[in-house]
Scaffold this active site. Structure first.
Site, PDB file in Angstrom:
ATOM      1  N   GLY A  11       0.830  -1.205   0.000  1.00  0.00           N
ATOM      2  CA  GLY A  11       0.000   0.000   0.000  1.00  0.00           C
ATOM      3  C   GLY A  11       0.864   1.255   0.000  1.00  0.00           C
ATOM      4  CG  ASP A  32      -0.752  -5.591   0.474  1.00  0.00           C
ATOM      5  OD1 ASP A  32      -1.847  -5.803  -0.076  1.00  0.00           O
ATOM      6  OD2 ASP A  32      -0.405  -4.482   0.912  1.00  0.00           O
ATOM      7  CB  THR A  36      -6.722  -0.863  -1.360  1.00  0.00           C
ATOM      8  OG1 THR A  36      -5.969  -1.049  -0.144  1.00  0.00           O
ATOM      9  CG2 THR A  36      -8.192  -1.120  -1.095  1.00  0.00           C
ATOM     10  CB  SER A  76      -6.995  -1.435   7.193  1.00  0.00           C
ATOM     11  OG  SER A  76      -8.242  -0.767   7.057  1.00  0.00           O
ATOM     12  CE1 TYR A 146      -9.506   2.754   7.730  1.00  0.00           C
ATOM     13  CE2 TYR A 146     -10.193   4.900   8.565  1.00  0.00           C
ATOM     14  CZ  TYR A 146      -9.192   4.051   8.138  1.00  0.00           C
ATOM     15  OH  TYR A 146      -7.883   4.477   8.130  1.00  0.00           O
ATOM     16  CE1 TYR A 160      -5.195 -10.073  21.532  1.00  0.00           C
ATOM     17  CE2 TYR A 160      -3.121 -11.273  21.436  1.00  0.00           C
ATOM     18  CZ  TYR A 160      -4.475 -11.204  21.184  1.00  0.00           C
ATOM     19  OH  TYR A 160      -5.123 -12.263  20.599  1.00  0.00           O
ATOM     20  CB  THR A 176      -0.507  10.253   5.728  1.00  0.00           C
ATOM     21  OG1 THR A 176      -0.526  10.414   7.157  1.00  0.00           O
ATOM     22  CG2 THR A 176       0.927  10.127   5.271  1.00  0.00           C
TER      23      THR A 176
HETATM   24  P1  NAD Z   1      -3.579   1.647   1.263  1.00  0.00           P
HETATM   25  O1  NAD Z   1      -4.943   1.225   0.850  1.00  0.00           O
HETATM   26  O2  NAD Z   1      -2.695   2.271   0.229  1.00  0.00           O
HETATM   27  O3  NAD Z   1      -2.776   0.442   1.901  1.00  0.00           O
HETATM   28  C1  NAD Z   1      -3.387  -0.575   2.643  1.00  0.00           C
HETATM   29  C2  NAD Z   1      -2.771  -1.897   2.214  1.00  0.00           C
HETATM   30  O4  NAD Z   1      -3.334  -2.964   3.017  1.00  0.00           O
HETATM   31  C3  NAD Z   1      -3.069  -2.245   0.748  1.00  0.00           C
HETATM   32  O5  NAD Z   1      -1.880  -2.583   0.079  1.00  0.00           O
HETATM   33  C4  NAD Z   1      -4.037  -3.423   0.848  1.00  0.00           C
HETATM   34  O6  NAD Z   1      -3.967  -4.275  -0.259  1.00  0.00           O
HETATM   35  C5  NAD Z   1      -3.605  -4.069   2.152  1.00  0.00           C
HETATM   36  N1  NAD Z   1      -4.640  -4.888   2.803  1.00  0.00           N
HETATM   37  C6  NAD Z   1      -5.918  -4.526   3.067  1.00  0.00           C
HETATM   38  N2  NAD Z   1      -6.569  -5.549   3.682  1.00  0.00           N
HETATM   39  C7  NAD Z   1      -5.669  -6.570   3.808  1.00  0.00           C
HETATM   40  C8  NAD Z   1      -5.731  -7.881   4.341  1.00  0.00           C
HETATM   41  N3  NAD Z   1      -6.854  -8.363   4.872  1.00  0.00           N
HETATM   42  N4  NAD Z   1      -4.620  -8.653   4.295  1.00  0.00           N
HETATM   43  C9  NAD Z   1      -3.472  -8.183   3.747  1.00  0.00           C
HETATM   44  N5  NAD Z   1      -3.349  -6.946   3.220  1.00  0.00           N
HETATM   45  C10 NAD Z   1      -4.438  -6.141   3.244  1.00  0.00           C
HETATM   46  O7  NAD Z   1      -3.764   2.625   2.496  1.00  0.00           O
HETATM   47  P2  NAD Z   1      -2.693   3.531   3.267  1.00  0.00           P
HETATM   48  O8  NAD Z   1      -3.107   4.942   3.114  1.00  0.00           O
HETATM   49  O9  NAD Z   1      -1.316   3.131   2.945  1.00  0.00           O
HETATM   50  O10 NAD Z   1      -3.004   3.122   4.770  1.00  0.00           O
HETATM   51  C11 NAD Z   1      -2.197   2.196   5.482  1.00  0.00           C
HETATM   52  C12 NAD Z   1      -2.672   2.072   6.911  1.00  0.00           C
HETATM   53  O11 NAD Z   1      -2.593   3.335   7.566  1.00  0.00           O
HETATM   54  C13 NAD Z   1      -4.121   1.596   7.032  1.00  0.00           C
HETATM   55  O12 NAD Z   1      -4.237   0.731   8.139  1.00  0.00           O
HETATM   56  C14 NAD Z   1      -4.876   2.882   7.299  1.00  0.00           C
HETATM   57  O13 NAD Z   1      -6.065   2.653   8.012  1.00  0.00           O
HETATM   58  C15 NAD Z   1      -3.860   3.685   8.105  1.00  0.00           C
HETATM   59  N6  NAD Z   1      -4.119   5.133   7.973  1.00  0.00           N
HETATM   60  C16 NAD Z   1      -3.814   5.791   6.826  1.00  0.00           C
HETATM   61  C17 NAD Z   1      -4.095   7.150   6.730  1.00  0.00           C
HETATM   62  C18 NAD Z   1      -3.760   7.963   5.495  1.00  0.00           C
HETATM   63  O14 NAD Z   1      -4.066   9.152   5.471  1.00  0.00           O
HETATM   64  N7  NAD Z   1      -3.151   7.428   4.482  1.00  0.00           N
HETATM   65  C19 NAD Z   1      -4.684   7.818   7.811  1.00  0.00           C
HETATM   66  C20 NAD Z   1      -5.009   7.096   8.941  1.00  0.00           C
HETATM   67  C21 NAD Z   1      -4.701   5.750   9.031  1.00  0.00           C
END
Ligand code: NAD
Ligand code: UDP
Length: 311
Positions: A11, A32, A36, A76, A146, A160, A176
């Site tokens: 991701g 992964d 997404t 996620s 979410y 935990y 971000t």
């Molecule tokens: P993203 O969608 O680019 O990356 C998420 C990755 O998780 C993807 O590569 C997806 O394929 C993988 N994934 C989803 N479900 C999965 C599963 N069941 N098993 C294995 N892989 C799985 O999103 P991101 O922006 O990189 O976000 C990464 C994390 O940071 C997430 O947990 C998100 O909730 C958290 N987050 C991001 C932001 C932001 O602004 N980008 C803000 C708050 C929290």
């Protein structure tokens, strides 16, 4: 050599975290299911002998042989458009998936780092948001898959930590942005930049006076690593406190891309938070961290990425 598992490695944030851990000399296993994510985000790492990739859904469990020092749990969907398209996958990733990774960390006696979110505050009534605020989250609304599953993930992680003795670190990540976001992930910065570069109208939802506070990805990664390497076991806000309206963001992106795109106003999605800004005094005090990259610099780098990757 220290070893880390990063879930969500393909991701946006996960791939930058893998880069940073490898730079710190770690051996990294990226996990992964690509729901997404994008293999292209980690293609450059596959040549590195200290990196390996496992295509796996963490909801189905995870195991690996050997010693592990850290588990970074980022798997996620994160964009509101993504998670509202696949709510059940989101709910399960943040509940059962997180439990599976917590069990793995417990077995390996690894430090567990949970990627939580500012969405645990919902549409906040306290401003800026402090870690002590318990939020204003709709339990059944369109974002609940979410928000509530991330809250559950925090609860599970804290359990935990307090009852099973696992070393747990909880990052409440605020908006971000940066290179490797998907052009079509539906989040505001990829939308505005791709629209501006194509000379199309910028889609502003509602009256555009809602606010967010955007953190450039390299700052976020630095905060995440400082948290992982610290002894602080309570939730920590990680974000950039510079708050702006979406209309102000259209101006910045139009100026930096030189675009003359109009603004096209569209309906505000249900439960869209009106204001969001992190209070980062805990991160400053406990981790000695604060963001360093200005919005202009971060946007310039992100615009460059989208220009290079324009289809
Ligand atoms: P993203 O969608 O680019 O990356 C998420 C990755 O998780 C993807 O590569 C997806 O394929 C993988 N994934 C989803 N479900 C999965 C599963 N069941 N098993 C294995 N892989 C799985 O999103 P991101 O922006 O990189 O976000 C990464 C994390 O940071 C997430 O947990 C998100 O909730 C958290 N987050 C991001 C932001 C932001 O602004 N980008 C803000 C708050 C929290
Ligand atoms: N937004 C917008 N136009 C878009 C996409 C999003 O005006 O094309 C708004 C959205 O309504 C929200 C803010 O931008 O108020 C941030 O949205 P995003 O999906 O990036 O993240 P959120 O903070 O809502 O999770």
């Amino acid at each position: 050599m220290k070893t880390a598992v990063v879930t969500g490695a393909a991701g946006f944030i996960g791939s930058h975290l893998c880069d940073a851990l490898l730079e710190h000399g770690f051996r990294v296993i990226g996990v992964d299911n690509l729901i997404t994510g994008n293999r292209a985000n980690i293609a450059h790492l596959l040549k590195n002998k200290r990196f390996s990739f496992v295509k796996k859904d963490i909801v189905k469990g995870f195991d690996a042989k050997g010693k592990f020092d850290f588990v970074f749990n980022l798997a996620s969907p994160a964009s509101p458009v993504d998670y509202q398209k696949i709510p059940m996958e989101t709910i399960l990733a943040n509940s059962i998936g997180t439990k599976n990774m917590l069990d793995f960390a417990l077995k390996k006696k690894a430090v567990f780092v949970e990627a939580s979110t500012s969405e645990v505050y919902g549409d906040p009534l306290q401003h800026p948001q402090r870690e002590t605020y318990n939020g204003n989250v709709s339990i059944t609304g369109p974002r609940a898959c979410y928000d509530e599953s991330k809250r559950f993930g925090e609860m599970l992680s804290a359990y935990y930590g307090s009852k099973l003795g696992l070393k747990v670190r909880i990052a409440r990540i605020f908006n971000t942005y940066g290179p490797r976001m998907r052009a079509n992930d539906g989040r505001v910065i990829p939308n505005f930049i791709t629209q501006a570069l194509a000379g199309k109208p910028l889609t502003v939802y509602g009256d555009g006076r809602q606010t967010r506070s955007f953190c450039y990805v390299s700052d976020l990664i630095e905060g995440l690593l400082k948290l992982a390497f610290s002894n602080y076991d309570r939730p920590v806000n990680l974000g950039n406190p510079e708050e702006m309206t979406m209309l102000e963001m259209t101006e910045k992106i139009r100026a930096l891309t030189g675009s003359k795109s109009d603004i096209f106003f569209m309906a505000l999605p249900e439960d869209d938070p009106a204001r969001r800004k992190p209070d980062i005094s805990v991160a400053e005090r406990e981790l000695g961290w604060k963001p360093r990259v200005s919005t202009e610099e971060g946007l310039r780098k992100t615009i460059e990425f989208f220009k290079k990757n324009k289809k």
